[in-house]
Design a protein around this motif. Structure first.
Motif, PDB file in Angstrom:
ATOM      1  N   PHE A 100      -2.688  -8.990   5.673  1.00  0.00           N
ATOM      2  CA  PHE A 100      -3.590  -8.250   6.546  1.00  0.00           C
ATOM      3  C   PHE A 100      -4.852  -7.884   5.779  1.00  0.00           C
ATOM      4  O   PHE A 100      -4.889  -7.906   4.543  1.00  0.00           O
ATOM      5  CB  PHE A 100      -2.910  -6.965   7.067  1.00  0.00           C
ATOM      6  CG  PHE A 100      -2.460  -6.030   5.969  1.00  0.00           C
ATOM      7  CD1 PHE A 100      -3.252  -4.966   5.568  1.00  0.00           C
ATOM      8  CD2 PHE A 100      -1.254  -6.231   5.314  1.00  0.00           C
ATOM      9  CE1 PHE A 100      -2.856  -4.101   4.557  1.00  0.00           C
ATOM     10  CE2 PHE A 100      -0.843  -5.378   4.290  1.00  0.00           C
ATOM     11  CZ  PHE A 100      -1.644  -4.321   3.906  1.00  0.00           C
ATOM     12  N   GLY A 101      -5.900  -7.560   6.521  1.00  0.00           N
ATOM     13  CA  GLY A 101      -7.134  -7.066   5.933  1.00  0.00           C
ATOM     14  C   GLY A 101      -7.241  -5.570   6.182  1.00  0.00           C
ATOM     15  O   GLY A 101      -6.831  -5.079   7.236  1.00  0.00           O
ATOM     16  N   MET A 102      -7.772  -4.833   5.226  1.00  0.00           N
ATOM     17  CA  MET A 102      -7.850  -3.384   5.346  1.00  0.00           C
ATOM     18  C   MET A 102      -9.229  -2.884   4.962  1.00  0.00           C
ATOM     19  O   MET A 102      -9.798  -3.304   3.955  1.00  0.00           O
ATOM     20  CB  MET A 102      -6.796  -2.713   4.458  1.00  0.00           C
ATOM     21  CG  MET A 102      -6.739  -1.198   4.610  1.00  0.00           C
ATOM     22  SD  MET A 102      -5.677  -0.406   3.383  1.00  0.00           S
ATOM     23  CE  MET A 102      -6.674  -0.597   1.894  1.00  0.00           C
ATOM     24  N   ALA A 103      -9.788  -1.994   5.772  1.00  0.00           N
ATOM     25  CA  ALA A 103     -11.029  -1.310   5.443  1.00  0.00           C
ATOM     26  C   ALA A 103     -10.686  -0.016   4.697  1.00  0.00           C
ATOM     27  O   ALA A 103      -9.578   0.517   4.830  1.00  0.00           O
ATOM     28  CB  ALA A 103     -11.826  -1.005   6.697  1.00  0.00           C
ATOM     29  N   THR A 104     -11.622   0.477   3.918  1.00  0.00           N
ATOM     30  CA  THR A 104     -11.389   1.687   3.141  1.00  0.00           C
ATOM     31  C   THR A 104     -11.051   2.851   4.072  1.00  0.00           C
ATOM     32  O   THR A 104     -11.733   3.100   5.065  1.00  0.00           O
ATOM     33  CB  THR A 104     -12.637   2.040   2.312  1.00  0.00           C
ATOM     34  OG1 THR A 104     -12.962   0.926   1.473  1.00  0.00           O
ATOM     35  CG2 THR A 104     -12.389   3.266   1.454  1.00  0.00           C
ATOM     36  N   GLY A 105      -9.974   3.541   3.734  1.00  0.00           N
ATOM     37  CA  GLY A 105      -9.558   4.698   4.522  1.00  0.00           C
ATOM     38  C   GLY A 105      -8.576   4.387   5.633  1.00  0.00           C
ATOM     39  O   GLY A 105      -8.047   5.313   6.256  1.00  0.00           O
ATOM     40  N   GLU A 106      -8.305   3.124   5.908  1.00  0.00           N
ATOM     41  CA  GLU A 106      -7.341   2.771   6.947  1.00  0.00           C
ATOM     42  C   GLU A 106      -5.919   2.973   6.449  1.00  0.00           C
ATOM     43  O   GLU A 106      -5.651   2.982   5.241  1.00  0.00           O
ATOM     44  CB  GLU A 106      -7.531   1.318   7.389  1.00  0.00           C
ATOM     45  CG  GLU A 106      -8.733   1.089   8.285  1.00  0.00           C
ATOM     46  CD  GLU A 106      -8.777  -0.326   8.813  1.00  0.00           C
ATOM     47  OE1 GLU A 106      -9.509  -0.561   9.784  1.00  0.00           O
ATOM     48  OE2 GLU A 106      -8.078  -1.202   8.256  1.00  0.00           O
ATOM     49  N   GLN A 107      -5.001   3.087   7.407  1.00  0.00           N
ATOM     50  CA  GLN A 107      -3.578   3.201   7.096  1.00  0.00           C
ATOM     51  C   GLN A 107      -2.836   2.090   7.840  1.00  0.00           C
ATOM     52  O   GLN A 107      -2.425   2.268   8.987  1.00  0.00           O
ATOM     53  CB  GLN A 107      -3.035   4.576   7.490  1.00  0.00           C
ATOM     54  CG  GLN A 107      -3.638   5.723   6.694  1.00  0.00           C
ATOM     55  CD  GLN A 107      -2.974   7.058   6.984  1.00  0.00           C
ATOM     56  OE1 GLN A 107      -2.148   7.187   7.888  1.00  0.00           O
ATOM     57  NE2 GLN A 107      -3.319   8.065   6.204  1.00  0.00           N
ATOM     58  N   PRO A 108      -2.688   0.935   7.206  1.00  0.00           N
ATOM     59  CA  PRO A 108      -2.067  -0.225   7.865  1.00  0.00           C
ATOM     60  C   PRO A 108      -0.627   0.061   8.295  1.00  0.00           C
ATOM     61  O   PRO A 108       0.114   0.787   7.632  1.00  0.00           O
ATOM     62  CB  PRO A 108      -2.116  -1.314   6.794  1.00  0.00           C
ATOM     63  CG  PRO A 108      -3.221  -0.898   5.882  1.00  0.00           C
ATOM     64  CD  PRO A 108      -3.174   0.590   5.859  1.00  0.00           C
ATOM     65  N   GLY A 155      -2.429   3.719   2.529  1.00  0.00           N
ATOM     66  CA  GLY A 155      -3.647   3.153   1.957  1.00  0.00           C
ATOM     67  C   GLY A 155      -3.940   3.627   0.547  1.00  0.00           C
ATOM     68  O   GLY A 155      -5.033   3.356   0.023  1.00  0.00           O
ATOM     69  N   MET A 156      -2.974   4.291  -0.081  1.00  0.00           N
ATOM     70  CA  MET A 156      -3.156   4.800  -1.447  1.00  0.00           C
ATOM     71  C   MET A 156      -2.472   3.878  -2.452  1.00  0.00           C
ATOM     72  O   MET A 156      -1.461   3.240  -2.149  1.00  0.00           O
ATOM     73  CB  MET A 156      -2.583   6.205  -1.572  1.00  0.00           C
ATOM     74  CG  MET A 156      -3.101   7.210  -0.548  1.00  0.00           C
ATOM     75  SD  MET A 156      -4.856   7.587  -0.743  1.00  0.00           S
ATOM     76  CE  MET A 156      -4.805   8.529  -2.277  1.00  0.00           C
ATOM     77  N   THR A 157      -3.024   3.809  -3.663  1.00  0.00           N
ATOM     78  CA  THR A 157      -2.406   3.053  -4.750  1.00  0.00           C
ATOM     79  C   THR A 157      -1.393   3.938  -5.464  1.00  0.00           C
ATOM     80  O   THR A 157      -1.280   5.136  -5.183  1.00  0.00           O
ATOM     81  CB  THR A 157      -3.466   2.563  -5.748  1.00  0.00           C
ATOM     82  OG1 THR A 157      -4.012   3.707  -6.423  1.00  0.00           O
ATOM     83  CG2 THR A 157      -4.583   1.805  -5.034  1.00  0.00           C
ATOM     84  N   SER A 158      -0.654   3.352  -6.392  1.00  0.00           N
ATOM     85  CA  SER A 158       0.334   4.123  -7.159  1.00  0.00           C
ATOM     86  C   SER A 158      -0.337   5.151  -8.057  1.00  0.00           C
ATOM     87  O   SER A 158       0.320   6.085  -8.530  1.00  0.00           O
ATOM     88  CB  SER A 158       1.193   3.171  -8.003  1.00  0.00           C
ATOM     89  OG  SER A 158       0.370   2.380  -8.856  1.00  0.00           O
ATOM     90  N   ASN A 159      -1.658   5.022  -8.277  1.00  0.00           N
ATOM     91  CA  ASN A 159      -2.401   5.989  -9.089  1.00  0.00           C
ATOM     92  C   ASN A 159      -2.935   7.154  -8.256  1.00  0.00           C
ATOM     93  O   ASN A 159      -3.630   8.030  -8.782  1.00  0.00           O
ATOM     94  CB  ASN A 159      -3.575   5.306  -9.810  1.00  0.00           C
ATOM     95  CG  ASN A 159      -3.113   4.244 -10.791  1.00  0.00           C
ATOM     96  OD1 ASN A 159      -2.048   4.394 -11.403  1.00  0.00           O
ATOM     97  ND2 ASN A 159      -3.896   3.183 -10.945  1.00  0.00           N
ATOM     98  N   GLY A 160      -2.626   7.139  -6.944  1.00  0.00           N
ATOM     99  CA  GLY A 160      -3.104   8.206  -6.087  1.00  0.00           C
ATOM    100  C   GLY A 160      -4.544   8.025  -5.635  1.00  0.00           C
ATOM    101  O   GLY A 160      -5.156   8.988  -5.153  1.00  0.00           O
ATOM    102  N   GLU A 161      -5.074   6.830  -5.777  1.00  0.00           N
ATOM    103  CA  GLU A 161      -6.445   6.548  -5.361  1.00  0.00           C
ATOM    104  C   GLU A 161      -6.440   5.688  -4.092  1.00  0.00           C
ATOM    105  O   GLU A 161      -5.463   4.973  -3.809  1.00  0.00           O
ATOM    106  CB  GLU A 161      -7.202   5.804  -6.473  1.00  0.00           C
ATOM    107  CG  GLU A 161      -7.282   6.580  -7.783  1.00  0.00           C
ATOM    108  CD  GLU A 161      -7.926   5.755  -8.887  1.00  0.00           C
ATOM    109  OE1 GLU A 161      -8.111   4.522  -8.666  1.00  0.00           O
ATOM    110  OE2 GLU A 161      -8.235   6.310  -9.953  1.00  0.00           O
TER     111      GLU A 161
END
Length: 229
Positions: free
Chosen positions: A108-116, A160-166
């Motif tokens: 899938f494609g994701m824009a910043t701030g989305e929650q797939p 939409g967050m990475t394992s680093n919390g970003e």
């Protein structure tokens, strides 16, 4: 003494055949009902008086022509019906722009701030299920623990967050789902919701194609489910 000629420049034009632009013929070279009756009239007028046309033969000809004419009209009706259906489908598909459709694909494609969002599909109950979010390089950027899932379909959402919390950057990603089925490590099917960016109508009577975020496409007939946003 001058003599007067009885001819003028108009006399030469008087004998010229008038030529006009032929009328458009929509029959495409096919005999029409008027042509058929004209031919029948000529046939009756020139028939041998000692061998008149049998009634059965005449009825057979009329029946054959009526059948052919009926089939041609039926084909026209089907063509109009197909065009009407295409227009209806195009209108239906246009209402999907901006909405999400369920796709039998884990990318899938994701824009910043989305929650797939997506669905886990399994024929048997599974335990210790985890969802691994991977980028285009195949790197795992987040692991989402799910636990136990029943047989069938189970919804899930990635924040939409990475394992680093970003926040994960905009781009293409993939869901990979793994768990234990009957005590054996197994990969489970993942379906994703994709937003419809636009709709393409591939010609009259052609497939209606949905252009999804992330650059992929799918046929309208392949849509499994539609959701808001």
């Amino acid at each position: 003494m001058d003599s007067v000629s009885g001819s003028s420049s108009l006399d030469g034009l008087r004998w010229q055949r008038e030529t006009g632009v032929p009328e458009a013929d929509d029959s495409n070279g096919m005999l029409t009902q008027e042509d058929f009756f004209a031919l029948m009239t000529q046939e009756l007028a020139h028939q041998d008086p000692t061998k008149p046309v049998e009634n059965n033969e005449m009825i057979s000809q009329m029946t054959a022509f009526s059948t052919t004419d009926g089939v041609a009209r039926l084909n026209d009706s089907f063509a109009q019906f197909a065009n009407s259906m295409s227009s209806s489908q195009a209108l239906q598909a246009s209402s999907l722009v901006g909405r999400s459709v369920l796709v039998e694909d884990n990318t899938f494609g994701m824009a910043t701030g989305e929650q797939p969002k997506g669905k886990i599909v399994t024929d048997s109950p599974a335990s210790n299920v985890n969802i691994y979010v991977e980028n285009t390089a195949g790197e795992i950027i987040q692991t989402v623990p799910v636990g136990n899932v029943p047989a069938g379909e189970s919804n899930f959402t990635w924040d939409g967050m990475t394992s680093n919390g970003e926040l994960a950057p905009e781009g293409a990603y993939r869901f990979r789902v793994a768990g234990l089925v009957d005590g054996q490590a197994s990969e489970l099917q993942a379906m994703t919701y994709r937003k419809v960016d636009s709709v393409t109508l591939a010609g009259a009577g052609g497939n209606i194609v949905l252009n999804l975020n992330g650059g992929s496409t799918m046929n309208l007939s392949d849509v499994v489910e539609v959701t808001q946003g």
